[in-house]
Design an enzyme around this catalytic site. Structure first.
Site, PDB file in Angstrom:
ATOM      1  N   ASP A   1       0.834  -1.199   0.000  1.00  0.00           N
ATOM      2  CA  ASP A   1       0.000   0.000   0.000  1.00  0.00           C
ATOM      3  C   ASP A   1       0.873   1.255   0.000  1.00  0.00           C
ATOM      4  O   ASP A   1       1.976   1.253  -0.555  1.00  0.00           O
ATOM      5  CB  ASP A   1      -0.932  -0.035   1.219  1.00  0.00           C
ATOM      6  CG  ASP A   1      -2.285   0.601   0.934  1.00  0.00           C
ATOM      7  OD1 ASP A   1      -2.345   1.830   0.826  1.00  0.00           O
ATOM      8  OD2 ASP A   1      -3.287  -0.140   0.851  1.00  0.00           O
TER       9      ASP A   1
ATOM     10  N   HIS B   1      -3.899   5.491   4.083  1.00  0.00           N
ATOM     11  CA  HIS B   1      -4.605   4.319   3.557  1.00  0.00           C
ATOM     12  C   HIS B   1      -3.987   3.014   4.048  1.00  0.00           C
ATOM     13  O   HIS B   1      -4.689   2.112   4.529  1.00  0.00           O
ATOM     14  CB  HIS B   1      -4.594   4.377   2.032  1.00  0.00           C
ATOM     15  CG  HIS B   1      -5.503   3.404   1.362  1.00  0.00           C
ATOM     16  ND1 HIS B   1      -5.088   2.174   0.918  1.00  0.00           N
ATOM     17  CD2 HIS B   1      -6.810   3.483   1.050  1.00  0.00           C
ATOM     18  CE1 HIS B   1      -6.099   1.539   0.352  1.00  0.00           C
ATOM     19  NE2 HIS B   1      -7.164   2.316   0.410  1.00  0.00           N
TER      20      HIS B   1
ATOM     21  N   ASN C   1     -14.088  -0.171  -6.320  1.00  0.00           N
ATOM     22  CA  ASN C   1     -15.153   0.675  -5.763  1.00  0.00           C
ATOM     23  C   ASN C   1     -15.999   1.384  -6.810  1.00  0.00           C
ATOM     24  O   ASN C   1     -16.468   2.492  -6.577  1.00  0.00           O
ATOM     25  CB  ASN C   1     -14.526   1.740  -4.842  1.00  0.00           C
ATOM     26  CG  ASN C   1     -13.772   1.138  -3.683  1.00  0.00           C
ATOM     27  OD1 ASN C   1     -14.112   0.067  -3.195  1.00  0.00           O
ATOM     28  ND2 ASN C   1     -12.738   1.826  -3.242  1.00  0.00           N
TER      29      ASN C   1
ATOM     30  N   SER D   1     -11.252  -1.552  -0.017  1.00  0.00           N
ATOM     31  CA  SER D   1      -9.947  -1.493   0.650  1.00  0.00           C
ATOM     32  C   SER D   1     -10.053  -1.870   2.111  1.00  0.00           C
ATOM     33  O   SER D   1      -9.113  -2.418   2.691  1.00  0.00           O
ATOM     34  CB  SER D   1      -9.369  -0.075   0.545  1.00  0.00           C
ATOM     35  OG  SER D   1      -8.944   0.214  -0.749  1.00  0.00           O
TER      36      SER D   1
END
Length: 503
Positions: A273, A301, A399, A464
């Site tokens: 990430d 994130h 998403n 996520s």
């Protein structure tokens, strides 16, 4: 969050422009059309601001493209307002806008014609390919890279080994991959370069080295905490973890205690990430550093994902994870996305290689996006490499409320793909669906509270967030049975999972 409304906001603004000129043509009051124009403009601005795309994606791609569209609609409506073609133009604008912005046209084209390795189109958006190495090439065995350089000497390209740090090159053909860098002045010839490479017979695979841009999480509004449940833990944020109730975590923790179940090893979860703030108060006792430069996170994130997968349970701070005690899990960071939230396919694959070489039991990737390549040979080679090293790869579905089969690495063979659920256990409105994938599963992914940098906590939404829940559970399984492979792990998840309304 609002990606599904964005096309309608663009079309609404275009049609409001047309309406203003229509009223001018009819010499009627423009008060109501003007109000609709400003309302549509405000709606468009809010929708763009709230969409789950990065700031740079909005600034450099969405806004310039939309501005061109609005100017063209303005000029067209102004020039046609006194002609009989005006009504047809208005209808045409609305229909064309819907078809293009809803991606009906590109998806229909792909479905009918199907892009092949022999007919890869030229890159329409060079900025969405790696600037230093636009193509990934799998050279045939015994092919010397110099042969390609000579073949393409008119284009001044250069070749560099794509994955030079393989610990076990005998387990994969990734050592045969090279990146091909095309000078900026030659980008216009990218289609010709690809055609020449394919005709040469020197390669097995030609793929775009695409840029993955992070869909940054949007802070969720606060929601009432559910009635307190006794999990036998002292973490203060437990009441806000609605996913724990739905996943029957109280029974899970009680079962571990009553049966005195202890791990055979401490399974390692690698978060690929934006980095992870490993010194966070609710992570540090479960965190192990791979490289110091991976231990910071300017986007939050990666840290949020790490807290979902492996927050320290029963430490009187923050929330908890499926790891009842530190003996079950440890989490590490492999930074594959930049501080601006983007990374290339090459970056991500190198991260997978590094995680596998560092002994990760689970590789968790809350990243991905649509791809222009119908084959993903490099990704799938990296997945096989990780599997052979003993790692299970878990990835986010995406998403965009679309079919995850068109997203990478979600569509790749060998990964467990995770969709997101809302608190009513229905598919979250933003989540891609996974019904066409071989190993799909769903987990809580809306309003998920977890760790962020600065010893803070926040609720985010996205696939996520669902992905590290599954990665954490897979980590527990690997802590109990380190020999479990991906197929066996998925069978356990599927056979014991709860059927949901959108299954």
């Amino acid at each position: 969050m609002l990606e599904q409304f964005y096309p309608y906001a663009v079309i609404g603004l275009c049609l409001s422009i047309v309406w203003v000129f229509f009223q001018l043509y009819k010499q009627r009051s423009t008060l109501l059309p003007s109000l609709s124009f400003w309302a549509a403009s405000l709606t468009y601005a809010i929708t763009v601001f709230m969409t789950d795309f990065s700031f740079y994606h909005k600034l450099l791609l969405m806004l310039p493209r939309d501005l061109v569209v609005f100017v063209m609609v303005f000029l067209l409506a102004n020039n046609l307002k006194n002609t009989r073609a005006f009504f047809l133009a208005a209808v045409g604008i609305g229909l064309a806008g819907y078809l293009i912005y809803s991606r009906f046209v590109p998806e229909a084209w792909q479905k009918v014609f199907g892009p092949s390795q022999e007919s890869i189109p030229a890159a329409q958006l060079p900025s969405e390919l790696a600037r230093n190495g636009e193509l990934l090439l799998d050279l045939k065995v015994n092919t010397q890279p110099e042969a390609l350089v000579v073949l393409l000497q008119n284009y001044q390209v250069s070749l560099k080994r794509a994955f030079p740090d393989l610990k076990y090159p005998d387990l994969t053909d990734l050592d045969e991959y090279y990146t091909l860098d095309v000078p900026d002045a030659q980008i216009k010839n990218l289609a010709k370069i690809i055609t020449a490479i394919q005709a040469s017979g020197l390669t097995d695979v030609v793929e775009y080295n695409e840029v993955i841009r992070l869909s940054l999480p949007v802070p969720s509004p606060s929601r009432p905490a559910p009635p307190p449940i006794d999990y036998g833990l002292d973490d203060p944020n437990l009441a806000q973890l609605w996913g724990f109730e739905k996943m029957q975590m109280a029974d899970y923790f009680q079962y571990l205690r009553q049966e005195e179940i202890s791990p055979k090893k401490r399974a390692k979860i690698a978060i690929l990430d934006t980095g992870v703030e490993g010194r966070h108060e609710d992570l540090k006792d479960n965190y192990v550093s791979t490289r110091s430069q991976y231990d910071q996170d300017k986007q939050s994130h990666g840290t949020h994902c790490a807290g979902i997968a492996a927050a320290v349970s029963n430490n009187g701070r923050g929330g908890a994870s499926l790891a009842l005690n530190p003996g079950f899990l440890q989490v590490t960071s492999i930074k594959v996305l930049s501080d601006f939230g983007w990374g290339t396919q090459q970056d991500i694959i190198n991260g997978m290689i590094e995680a596998a070489d560092q002994g990760a039991d689970v590789i968790s990737m809350s990243l991905g996006g649509p791809s222009r390549d119908n084959a993903q040979k490099a990704y799938e080679a990296a997945i096989r490499y990780a599997n052979r090293a003993g790692a299970v790869v878990v990835v986010a579905a995406g998403n965009d409320n679309r079919n995850a089969k068109n997203y990478v690495p979600a569509a790749c063979e060998g990964v467990i793909v995770v969709a997101a659920l809302s608190p009513d256990l229905k598919k979250a409105s933003f989540s891609n669906f996974i019904s066409d994938l071989g190993m799909g599963i769903a987990a809580p992914g809306q309003d998920i509270l977890s760790t962020i940098p600065g010893n803070k906590y926040a609720a985010y939404s996205g696939t996520s967030m669902a992905t590290p829940y599954v990665a954490g559970l897979v980590g527990v399984l690997k802590a109990l049975r380190s020999d479990l492979n991906t197929a066996q792990v998925y069978a356990l998840l599927k056979d014991t999972g709860l059927d949901t309304p959108d299954s």
